[in-house]
Enzyme design. Structure first.
Site, PDB file in Angstrom:
ATOM      1  N   HIS A 116      -3.341   7.082   2.361  1.00 26.06           N
ATOM      2  CA  HIS A 116      -3.780   5.757   1.924  1.00 26.06           C
ATOM      3  C   HIS A 116      -5.155   5.475   2.535  1.00 26.06           C
ATOM      4  CE1 HIS A 116      -4.153   1.618   1.097  1.00 26.06           C
ATOM      5  NE2 HIS A 116      -3.879   1.211   2.320  1.00 26.06           N
ATOM      6  N   ASN A 143     -10.311  -0.203   0.050  1.00 27.70           N
ATOM      7  CA  ASN A 143      -8.845  -0.142   0.071  1.00 27.70           C
ATOM      8  C   ASN A 143      -8.322  -0.757  -1.237  1.00 27.70           C
ATOM      9  OD1 ASN A 143      -6.113  -0.561   0.484  1.00 27.70           O
ATOM     10  ND2 ASN A 143      -6.336  -1.294   2.591  1.00 27.70           N
ATOM     11  N   CYS A 173       0.820  -1.231   0.000  1.00 28.02           N
ATOM     12  CA  CYS A 173       0.000   0.000   0.000  1.00 28.02           C
ATOM     13  C   CYS A 173       0.847   1.272   0.000  1.00 28.02           C
ATOM     14  CB  CYS A 173      -0.933   0.008   1.205  1.00 28.02           C
ATOM     15  SG  CYS A 173      -1.993  -1.432   1.263  1.00 28.02           S
TER      16      CYS A 173
END
Ligand code: UT7
Length: 320
Positions: A247, A277, A113
């Site tokens: 993020h 996500n 990520c």
């Protein structure tokens, strides 16, 4: 003075939108639990034959159109992904072929990520050393392919998509461009977030596993501290930050980071309610959404913090 400036953004989300209620038909969960614990309402999932490079290509084309540039003007491609089409060649190489651009470096960055921030650091280096002038920097993920759809603790969290920016070398007097980068990692924390397989172990990609609460704790602590460090490196104060494009993992995490940094939550761009996500794609997807709807304006100071498997974490500070 030469600067690395984001001159355009683009993104792509697969057509298929999946609601929490649809997931609740398959695993023991509910729309209420997912909304309350994560802030996620819907996610986009790739079609059966849709690949990471297909999504990266669509996002890249949109960024090129926004920049008014031809693919021939691109002389570097860096793709952040943990879910490539094939082990080799890279998604970046496939993208170069699909775009019809030639020459210059093309490679993938694997930092989960944190991948998009890591990819920006690679592209920034290419521009600073004169290796390239117009670099496509992309975060693209097919997270749905590494999810165990029977595991309610992870399957509700992720989505697919791609976000792209064109990072260009500019020589002008303005302050715009990358002001600071900070990247950190701790491999000893690799056991709390990862996949159960890989090429040299199981010859499969494996499924994603995560110790949710531990990752949450590290995420809040490390995305806050790395934002502080990057903003200080840029010679700025946290109060100078117009937008935090963090993020997108969990809405509660974003609120906790805002509290740590003593910044109003309204200064955080939130897209995870609709995107979930998307790992390395989450920051460029959020950037594109907020740049296109006019929230991000020239001269704004942006902080882009991320944390992912590794553990890896980092933050890029940009003057828009
Ligand atoms: O992108 C990389 C970074 N990733 C992240 O940052 C994710 C960070 N972690 C998180 O966002 C959160 O930890 C989760 C959303 C994954 C989990 O939320 P939580 O508030 O930490 O829940 P929990 O793991 O403490 O679980 C609470 C309860 C448990 O039941 P018991 O043991 O209390 O009876 C879980 O079994 O919730 C249960 N649970 C669920 N219930 C309904 C876990 N998943 C679900 C679910 N639906 N999908």
């Amino acid at each position: 003075m030469a600067r690395s400036v984001i001159i355009a953004t683009g993104s792509y989300l697969p057509a298929r939108v999946v609601t929490n209620d649809v997931l609740a038909e398959k695993v023991d969960t509910s729309d209420a639990w997912i909304r309350e614990r994560t802030g996620i309402i819907t996610r986009h999932l790739a079609a059966e034959n849709e690949t990471t490079s297909d999504m990266a290509l669509a996002a890249a084309r949109r960024a090129l159109t926004a920049a008014g540039l031809d693919a021939q003007a691109i002389d570097g491609i860096v793709v952040a992904t943990s879910t490539p089409d094939t082990t080799m060649p890279s998604v970046a190489s496939k993208l170069q072929s699909a775009l019809g651009s030639r020459g210059g470096p093309a490679l993938d960055v694997v930092a989960a990520c944190t991948g998009f921030v890591a990819a920006l650091s690679v592209a920034h280096g290419w521009l600073e050393t004169g290796l390239a002038r117009n670099v496509l920097v992309i975060g693209a993920e097919s997270m749905s392919r590494i999810i165990d759809w029977n595991d309610r603790t992870t399957c509700i969290l992720f989505g697919d998509g791609a976000g792209a920016v064109i990072l260009a070398r500019k020589e002008d007097e303005s302050r715009r461009g990358i002001l600071a980068l900070q990247l950190e990692s701790d491999g000893a924390l690799g056991t709390i977030l990862g996949t159960s397989g890989g090429v040299s172990t199981t010859q499969t990609a494996g499924f994603l596993f995560m110790e949710g609460q531990e990752v949450f704790r590290h995420g809040v602590e490390k995305m806050s501290s790395v934002t502080r460090a990057a903003v200080a490196k840029a010679g700025l104060a946290l109060s100078d930050v117009t937008w935090v494009v963090a993020h997108q993992a969990n809405a509660r995490m974003i609120i906790a980071i805002a509290r740590q940094l003593k910044l109003p939550p309204e200064r955080f761009i939130v897209t995870l309610d609709r995107h979930a996500n998307t790992s390395a794609a989450s920051i460029p997807l959020a950037l594109d959404a907020a740049a296109r709807d006019g929230r991000i304006a020239p001269g704004d100071i942006l902080a882009l913090p991320a944390l992912g498997a590794g553990l890896t974490w980092g933050c890029c500070v940009i003057c828009w």
